[in-house]
Design a protein around this motif. Structure first.
Motif, short mmCIF file in Angstrom:
data_model
loop_
_atom_site.label_atom_id
_atom_site.label_comp_id
_atom_site.label_asym_id
_atom_site.label_seq_id
_atom_site.Cartn_x
_atom_site.Cartn_y
_atom_site.Cartn_z
N SER A 109 0.83 -1.20 0.00
CA SER A 109 0.00 0.00 0.00
C SER A 109 0.86 1.25 0.00
N ILE A 110 0.46 2.25 -0.82
CA ILE A 110 1.15 3.54 -0.80
C ILE A 110 0.25 4.63 -0.24
N ARG A 131 3.50 -1.75 3.98
CA ARG A 131 3.08 -0.38 3.73
C ARG A 131 4.29 0.46 3.35
N VAL A 132 4.14 1.28 2.31
CA VAL A 132 5.23 2.17 1.91
C VAL A 132 4.72 3.60 1.84
N VAL A 147 9.43 2.10 4.35
CA VAL A 147 8.82 0.78 4.20
C VAL A 147 8.57 0.20 5.59
N ALA A 148 7.32 -0.23 5.83
CA ALA A 148 6.97 -0.82 7.13
C ALA A 148 6.21 -2.12 6.93
N ALA A 149 6.55 -3.13 7.71
CA ALA A 149 5.94 -4.45 7.59
C ALA A 149 4.62 -4.53 8.33
N GLY A 150 3.64 -5.22 7.72
CA GLY A 150 2.43 -5.59 8.43
C GLY A 150 2.69 -6.81 9.29
N SER A 151 1.70 -7.20 10.06
CA SER A 151 1.89 -8.27 11.05
C SER A 151 2.17 -9.63 10.41
N ASP A 175 9.72 1.18 11.48
CA ASP A 175 8.58 0.58 12.17
C ASP A 175 7.31 1.32 11.79
N GLU A 176 6.18 0.65 11.92
CA GLU A 176 4.89 1.26 11.59
C GLU A 176 4.68 2.57 12.34
N ASP A 177 5.10 2.63 13.62
CA ASP A 177 4.82 3.84 14.40
C ASP A 177 5.66 5.04 13.96
N ALA A 178 6.58 4.85 13.02
CA ALA A 178 7.35 5.97 12.47
C ALA A 178 6.78 6.48 11.15
#
Length: 283
Positions: A109-110, A131-132, A147-151, A175-178
Motif C-alpha cells: 500500500s502507498i 506499507r510504503v 517501508v513498514a511491515a504488516g503483522s 517501524d509502523e509507528d514511524a
C-alpha cells in the motif's frame, strides 16, 4: 519472497504514482538488468481514457476494476487515494484472486495515513502486507520511500519491497509507528520545498529581480545544495556554516529568518501533517 518469484503484478489505481512506480519497475531505473517486462503487469483503473493511455504507453494489460483481475497475481500494488481505499479493499476481499495467507499475493500500500493494522483488517484474512510511503520525486527516479511491515509480512517480503523501491530512489525500512512522521517529512516534503522556492522567488522579485530569473536561481540553489550534501556526505550544519562569513549577508539573513520563526514554521507544519495522518487513519 525473492524478486525472481514475482511473475505477475496487479496495480490497483493507474494514477500518477501508480504509473510512476510501474514505469520505474519496467524501465529498471537504477538497475536495468532487474527491469520487469510489461507483460508482468495488469492495471485496474476505472477511467477508460487512463486505461487507453497506460496500455499504449507501457504495453500493459488494463481492466476497469480489481474484480476483473484473474488469478496468479504475486504482488498487488494498492495505489488508490486513501479516501477510496476502504471501498477498494472491500471489493478485493471478496475476490478469490486475492486470497490471503502464505499462498496469496503480497499487498503493498502507498496510501498515506492508513496504518498496516487498518489495512489488514480490510484485506483477506492472513494477507501479507507491506506499507510504503513514497514521495513524488519517485517520478524522476529520485524518490524517498519508507517501508513498514504488516503483522503477517516476512523479512523476505520486506526485503523485496525495499529493493523494488530502492530502484526508484532511496528506500528505508522503519517501524509502523514511524510512518506518520516519515510521511510528514518526506511524503509531504516536496510541497514544503516547492513552497520555499516560491517564497525565495517572490522575495527576490520584491528586490527587483525578474521573477523567472529569481525562480531559476532558487531552484538551482536548492538542487545544487542537496546534490552537494548528498555527494559529499556533508551534514546540514556544516553546509550552512560554510556559506556564512562573520558579519556577512548570510548571517544577517539567517538571524532575521530565525527571529521570524523559521524553524518553528517547519515544526508546526510537520506536526500538522502527523495529526492529519492520524485523523485519516481513524476515519
Amino acid at each position: 519472497m525473492a524478486r525472481a518469484s514475482v511473475s505477475r503484478i496487479a496495480v490497483i489505481g493507474g494514477g500518477k504514482m501508480g504509473e510512476a512506480i510501474m514505469g520505474g519497475w519496467i524501465a529498471g531505473s537504477s538497475a536495468p538488468a532487474d527491469a520487469f517486462d510489461a507483460s508482468v503487469f495488469v492495471v485496474a483503473d476505472p477511467g477508460q481514457e487512463r486505461r487507453d493511455y497506460l496500455a499504449e504507453r507501457y504495453r500493459v494489460a488494463c481492466v476497469a476494476d480489481a474484480s476483473a483481475v484473474e488469478g496468479g497475481v504475486d504482488l498487488v500494488l494498492l495505489a488508490v487515494k486513501p479516501q477510496v481505499m476502504m471501498d477498494v479493499l472491500e471489493g478485493i476481499a471478496s475476490q478469490p484472486s486475492f486470497a490471503g495467507g502464505a499462498e496469496g499475493p503480497l499487498f503493498v500500500s502507498i496510501a498515506a495515513g492508513l496504518s498496516t493494522e487498518r489495512l489488514e483488517a480490510a484485506l483477506p484474512p492472513g494477507a501479507r502486507l507491506v506499507r510504503v510511503m513514497p514521495n513524488t520525486p519517485l517520478l524522476v527516479g529520485a524518490g524517498a520511500t519508507t517501508v513498514a511491515a504488516g503483522s503477517q509480512a516476512s523479512s523476505a517480503d520486506v526485503e523485496l519491497v525495499h529493493g523494488l523501491f530502492a530502484c526508484l530512489g532511496e528506500a528505508y525500512v522503519v517501524d509502523e509507528d514511524a510512518m506518520d512522521a516519515a510521511g510528514a517529512v518526506s511524503g509531504s516534503g516536496p510541497a514544503y520545498v516547492a513552497a520555499m522556492i516560491e517564497a525565495l522567488r517572490d522575495a527576490g522579485a520584491r528586490q527587483g529581480l525578474d521573477p523567472q530569473l529569481a525562480e531559476a536561481l532558487a531552484l538551482q540553489t536548492v538542487y545544487g545544495t542537496a546534490s552537494l550534501m548528498k555527494e559529499t556526505g556533508q551534514d546540514p550544519a556544516t553546509t550552512r556554516v560554510a556559506v556564512c562569513s562573520p558579519g556577512g549577508t548570510t548571517l544577517a539573513a539567517l538571524a532575521a529568518m530565525d527571529e521570524a520563526g523559521f524553524s518553528h514554521v517547519f515544526d508546526a507544519g510537520v506536526d500538522a501533517a502527523v495529526r492529519r495522518s492520524k485523523e485519516l487513519s481513524a476515519c
